[in-house]
Scaffold this motif. Structure first.
Motif, PDB file in Angstrom:
ATOM      1  N   PHE A  91      12.863  53.149   2.994  1.00  0.00           N
ATOM      2  CA  PHE A  91      12.243  53.220   3.649  1.00  0.00           C
ATOM      3  C   PHE A  91      10.572  52.792   4.822  1.00  0.00           C
ATOM      4  CE2 PHE A  91      10.624  57.324   1.449  1.00  0.00           C
ATOM      5  CZ  PHE A  91       9.656  57.158   2.013  1.00  0.00           C
ATOM      6  N   MET A 147      15.215  53.776   7.783  1.00  0.00           N
ATOM      7  CA  MET A 147      15.958  52.665   6.887  1.00  0.00           C
ATOM      8  C   MET A 147      14.858  51.395   6.944  1.00  0.00           C
ATOM      9  SD  MET A 147      17.051  55.264   5.957  1.00  0.00           S
ATOM     10  CE  MET A 147      17.516  54.161   4.729  1.00  0.00           C
ATOM     11  N   ASN A 148      14.871  51.220   6.069  1.00  0.00           N
ATOM     12  CA  ASN A 148      14.280  49.495   5.680  1.00  0.00           C
ATOM     13  C   ASN A 148      15.888  48.844   4.758  1.00  0.00           C
ATOM     14  OD1 ASN A 148      13.409  47.096   5.599  1.00  0.00           O
ATOM     15  ND2 ASN A 148      11.918  47.360   3.904  1.00  0.00           N
ATOM     16  N   ASN A 191      22.064  50.238   4.289  1.00  0.00           N
ATOM     17  CA  ASN A 191      20.815  51.192   3.813  1.00  0.00           C
ATOM     18  C   ASN A 191      21.012  51.725   2.818  1.00  0.00           C
ATOM     19  OD1 ASN A 191      19.775  51.333   6.629  1.00  0.00           O
ATOM     20  ND2 ASN A 191      21.496  52.388   7.351  1.00  0.00           N
ATOM     21  N   TRP A 240      18.684  61.429   3.059  1.00  0.00           N
ATOM     22  CA  TRP A 240      17.143  60.706   2.368  1.00  0.00           C
ATOM     23  C   TRP A 240      16.844  61.837   1.665  1.00  0.00           C
ATOM     24  CZ3 TRP A 240      12.282  62.684   3.216  1.00  0.00           C
ATOM     25  CH2 TRP A 240      11.415  62.184   3.390  1.00  0.00           C
ATOM     26  N   ASP A 259      17.024  48.896  12.411  1.00  0.00           N
ATOM     27  CA  ASP A 259      17.240  50.135  12.086  1.00  0.00           C
ATOM     28  C   ASP A 259      16.928  51.088  12.321  1.00  0.00           C
ATOM     29  OD1 ASP A 259      16.788  47.992   9.607  1.00  0.00           O
ATOM     30  OD2 ASP A 259      14.278  48.222  10.124  1.00  0.00           O
ATOM     31  N   SER A 288       5.723  50.174   3.797  1.00  0.00           N
ATOM     32  CA  SER A 288       7.146  50.797   3.180  1.00  0.00           C
ATOM     33  C   SER A 288       7.504  51.082   1.763  1.00  0.00           C
ATOM     34  CB  SER A 288       8.161  48.996   2.989  1.00  0.00           C
ATOM     35  OG  SER A 288       7.646  48.222   4.429  1.00  0.00           O
ATOM     36  N   ALA A 339      21.886  58.715   6.939  1.00  0.00           N
ATOM     37  CA  ALA A 339      20.673  58.895   6.787  1.00  0.00           C
ATOM     38  C   ALA A 339      19.496  59.876   6.361  1.00  0.00           C
ATOM     39  CB  ALA A 339      19.257  57.689   8.193  1.00  0.00           C
TER      40      ALA A 339
END
Length: 256
Positions: free
Chosen positions: A173, A160-161, A169, A99, A215, A123, A95
């Protein structure tokens, strides 16, 4: 711990419903690590097996520690103000790698906060501004990540969303914004077998345990929670989109 998988199934179902409806959860229900990271449980049997193996003594709630030397820290400059977050690359390596790669190439610059829900989350990270878009920095596209028992959806957590799909993922986010949970929910967590130190921390600082084991948490706000709260409380429409655009201007990464 045997009851925990039942509680988690219920809260995960609730969180999915709330995400679809855009409403506030009713009282929002769940270092370098010495705890091995693990794949996110996806069914009741996996969740049950996972929870029965939790060793509370090995959980280190690093989100509220002063970031150590070598920690990567990101400053998210938004149209509402700056938010600084600590990133946990040893706890959530994929992640964080994804990112940072997106942030450093300017992917997030100009993107809007597409959803703001007071006492739940804000978000962003979707160029389509819908919650259905987004991309990964990995050649293979969307990715799965480990989660760490040291990282939970406390107030200020960055996660993460993936819309409830553990291997989906991408760039999306969110940041948790909820500074308290009810004693009733705390008791439900006790009954469900949550680790005591985790329950105590939720009661102390708040958060949204609905999203735990769903998540991947990969960061924590260390400065600028007032900005997060301001964004979360912005006027919004029925789809929880801000009535006026709130955007990410830039993201810079530094190492302490």
């Amino acid at each position: 711990m045997k009851k925990l998988f039942v509680l988690l199934c219920a809260v995960l179902a609730l969180s999915l419903l709330l995400t679809a409806c855009g409403d506030k959860p009713e009282d929002a229900a769940p270092s370098e690590s010495d705890v091995p990271a693990a794949s996110i449980p996806t069914d009741p049997e996996e969740i049950k097996a996972h929870n029965e193996e939790i060793d509370e003594a090995s959980i280190n709630l690093i989100q509220f520690d002063t970031p150590a030397a070598g920690t990567k820290v990101a400053t998210i400059k938004t149209s509402a103000g700056d938010i600084k977050i600590a990133l946990y690359d040893k706890e959530a390596p994929k992640a964080v790698e994804n990112w940072i790669a997106l942030a450093e190439k300017g992917y997030y610059n100009g993107l809007k906060f597409y959803e703001v829900i007071p006492t739940v989350r804000i978000s962003t990270g979707d160029p389509e501004n819908s919650g259905n878009g987004g991309e990964s920095s990995f050649d293979s596209g969307k990715f799965a990540d480990e989660y760490s028992l040291n990282l939970w959806h406390f107030n200020g957590a960055v996660a993460m969303n993936n819309n409830g799909v553990s291997d989906a993922n991408d760039s999306k986010f969110y940041i948790i914004q909820n500074n308290g949970i009810s004693e009733e929910l705390g008791q439900e967590m006790i009954d469900g077998g949550f680790p005591t130190k985790v329950i105590d921390k939720y009661l102390e600082v708040g958060g949204v345990p609905n999203y735990d084991f769903k998540d991947t948490v990969f960061g924590q706000v260390i400065e600028g929670m007032d900005v997060v709260e301001q964004i979360a409380s912005a006027a919004r429409d029925e789809q929880n989109k801000p009535s006026e655009d709130i955007t990410i201007d830039s993201i810079t990464i530094e190492t302490l």
